[in-house]
Write a protein that holds these residues in place. Structure first.
Motif, short mmCIF file in Angstrom:
data_model
loop_
_atom_site.label_atom_id
_atom_site.label_comp_id
_atom_site.label_asym_id
_atom_site.label_seq_id
_atom_site.Cartn_x
_atom_site.Cartn_y
_atom_site.Cartn_z
N GLU A 1 -1.83 -21.62 -15.15
CA GLU A 1 -1.65 -20.69 -16.27
C GLU A 1 -2.92 -20.54 -17.12
N THR A 2 -3.74 -21.57 -17.18
CA THR A 2 -4.98 -21.50 -17.96
C THR A 2 -6.18 -21.09 -17.12
N GLY A 3 -5.97 -20.90 -15.83
CA GLY A 3 -7.06 -20.46 -14.96
C GLY A 3 -7.91 -21.59 -14.43
N GLU A 4 -7.50 -22.81 -14.68
CA GLU A 4 -8.25 -23.96 -14.17
C GLU A 4 -8.04 -24.13 -12.67
N ARG A 5 -6.88 -23.67 -12.19
CA ARG A 5 -6.54 -23.79 -10.78
C ARG A 5 -6.12 -22.43 -10.25
N ARG A 6 -6.60 -22.09 -9.06
CA ARG A 6 -6.27 -20.82 -8.42
C ARG A 6 -5.02 -20.98 -7.56
N LEU A 7 -4.16 -19.96 -7.58
CA LEU A 7 -2.97 -19.97 -6.74
C LEU A 7 -3.26 -19.27 -5.42
N ASP A 8 -2.70 -19.78 -4.34
CA ASP A 8 -2.77 -19.03 -3.10
C ASP A 8 -1.50 -18.16 -3.03
N VAL A 9 -1.45 -17.29 -2.06
CA VAL A 9 -0.36 -16.31 -1.99
C VAL A 9 1.00 -16.99 -1.78
N MET B 1 -19.21 -9.11 -4.71
CA MET B 1 -17.79 -9.20 -5.03
C MET B 1 -17.58 -10.36 -6.01
N GLU B 2 -16.82 -10.08 -7.06
CA GLU B 2 -16.53 -11.07 -8.09
C GLU B 2 -15.52 -12.09 -7.56
N LYS B 3 -15.70 -13.36 -7.95
CA LYS B 3 -14.74 -14.38 -7.58
C LYS B 3 -13.38 -14.02 -8.17
N SER B 4 -12.33 -14.14 -7.37
CA SER B 4 -11.01 -13.69 -7.80
C SER B 4 -10.47 -14.46 -9.00
N LEU B 5 -10.85 -15.73 -9.15
CA LEU B 5 -10.34 -16.54 -10.25
C LEU B 5 -10.74 -15.97 -11.60
N ARG B 6 -11.86 -15.28 -11.67
CA ARG B 6 -12.35 -14.72 -12.94
C ARG B 6 -12.16 -13.21 -13.04
N SER B 7 -11.51 -12.61 -12.08
CA SER B 7 -11.35 -11.15 -12.09
C SER B 7 -10.25 -10.72 -13.05
N ALA B 8 -10.35 -9.49 -13.52
CA ALA B 8 -9.32 -8.93 -14.40
C ALA B 8 -7.98 -8.84 -13.67
N GLU B 9 -8.02 -8.54 -12.38
CA GLU B 9 -6.78 -8.42 -11.60
C GLU B 9 -6.06 -9.77 -11.51
N GLU C 1 1.90 -19.99 -2.85
CA GLU C 1 2.28 -20.57 -4.14
C GLU C 1 2.75 -19.49 -5.10
N PHE C 2 2.06 -18.35 -5.11
CA PHE C 2 2.47 -17.24 -5.97
C PHE C 2 3.90 -16.81 -5.67
N VAL C 3 4.21 -16.62 -4.39
CA VAL C 3 5.56 -16.20 -3.99
C VAL C 3 6.59 -17.25 -4.42
N THR C 4 6.30 -18.52 -4.19
CA THR C 4 7.22 -19.60 -4.55
C THR C 4 7.45 -19.64 -6.06
N ILE C 5 6.40 -19.47 -6.84
CA ILE C 5 6.52 -19.49 -8.31
C ILE C 5 7.32 -18.29 -8.80
N ALA C 6 7.01 -17.10 -8.31
CA ALA C 6 7.75 -15.90 -8.72
C ALA C 6 9.24 -16.07 -8.43
N GLU C 7 9.56 -16.55 -7.24
CA GLU C 7 10.97 -16.75 -6.88
C GLU C 7 11.64 -17.81 -7.76
N ALA C 8 10.90 -18.87 -8.08
CA ALA C 8 11.44 -19.92 -8.96
C ALA C 8 11.74 -19.37 -10.36
N PHE D 1 0.34 -28.98 -12.99
CA PHE D 1 0.12 -27.93 -12.00
C PHE D 1 0.34 -26.56 -12.65
N VAL D 2 1.44 -26.44 -13.39
CA VAL D 2 1.75 -25.17 -14.07
C VAL D 2 0.71 -24.89 -15.15
N ALA D 3 0.39 -25.88 -15.94
CA ALA D 3 -0.60 -25.70 -17.01
C ALA D 3 -1.95 -25.26 -16.44
N LYS D 4 -2.35 -25.85 -15.34
CA LYS D 4 -3.67 -25.54 -14.76
C LYS D 4 -3.73 -24.13 -14.19
#
Length: 107
Positions: free
Chosen positions: A46-54, A1-9, A56-63, A41-44
């Protein structure tokens, strides 16, 4: 299984968040302020340097004024890659409705 940080999804998910931020006219600094985080935090994420957990994803989408479930659905279904503005300023994919999500969950 491919690491999610580098996956197309995962890349599509991040691209969608960036596009949603641009469409909403929000700069990285303003989003960071809404989140109570530094701009880096946002820059990281967005550039793939930092992985979001679910959470954080929900919080960002709502923001960003987007529906997190819709964003996730669009990122998992590349053919539905555009969000549309809905009444109340909510950003949702074409054809999305709370009823369609409930129907798909009941299957």
């Amino acid at each position: 299984m491919e690491k999610s940080l580098r996956s197309a999804e995962y890349a599509r998910l991040i691209q969608l968040l960036v596009a949603t931020r641009h469409k909403a006219g929000i700069r990285q600094q303003a989003l960071a302020k809404k989140l109570g985080k530094p701009q880096s935090f946002v820059a990281k994420f967005e550039t793939g340097e930092r992985r979001l957990d679910v959470i954080e994803f929900v919080t960002i989408a709502e923001a960003l004024g987007a529906d997190p479930v819709s964003c996730f659905a669009v990122s998992c279904n590349p053919g539905r890659d555009r969000l549309k503005s809905r009444p109340g300023g909510r950003l949702e994919p074409p054809g999305y409705s709370p009823t369609s999500v409930q129907q798909s969950q009941n299957r």
